[in-house]
Design a protein around this motif. Structure first.
Motif: not given
Length: 128
Positions: A47-72
């Motif tokens: 999971l990538l984003s074009n904007t740093s710290a733009a939002a909070s995310y979840s995958v299925n029911t888990s909250i995930v942190n998408v830092p400046d680079a990526w989350w996997q």
């Protein structure tokens, strides 16, 4: 820069990203696979984003942190995965979920995807 800004060679970036994950095969999943009778090997969801710290995310029911680079994370492709943008921060507007080839998947806050590749890259685009 780690973001998908205009001018970034996204192909080269994604190739590097893929190599990074390919080199990290997970063996612990074999037991899980056998235990639950799953057909497929686990695959990477990135999971990538074009904007740093733009939002909070979840995958299925888990909250995930998408830092400046990526989350996997590793998921079994036997089941679809739901990605969500939960809270949007600052003056950012969520534009949608895109594939690595810049194809729009959905403009909804939630999108359900089938994991079809060894490495599934999805990125959240925002406009400030």
């Amino acid at each position: 820069s780690h973001y998908f800004n205009s001018g970034t060679d996204t192909t080269e970036y994604i190739d590097k990203l893929k190599n990074f994950f390919i080199e990290r095969e997970e063996h612990a999943f074999l037991h899980v696979k056998e235990e639950f009778g799953l057909n497929s090997d686990p695959v990477w969801l990135v999971l990538l984003s074009n904007t740093s710290a733009a939002a909070s995310y979840s995958v299925n029911t888990s909250i995930v942190n998408v830092p400046d680079a990526w989350w996997q994370g590793l998921y079994f492709p036997d089941f679809p995965v739901t990605l969500s943008v939960n809270e949007i921060y600052g003056n950012n507007t969520f534009l949608g979920w895109y594939t690595e080839n810049d194809i729009l998947l959905s403009t909804e806050n939630n999108v359900t995807i089938n994991l079809t590749n060894d490495i599934n890259i999805v990125y959240a685009k925002f406009e400030n």
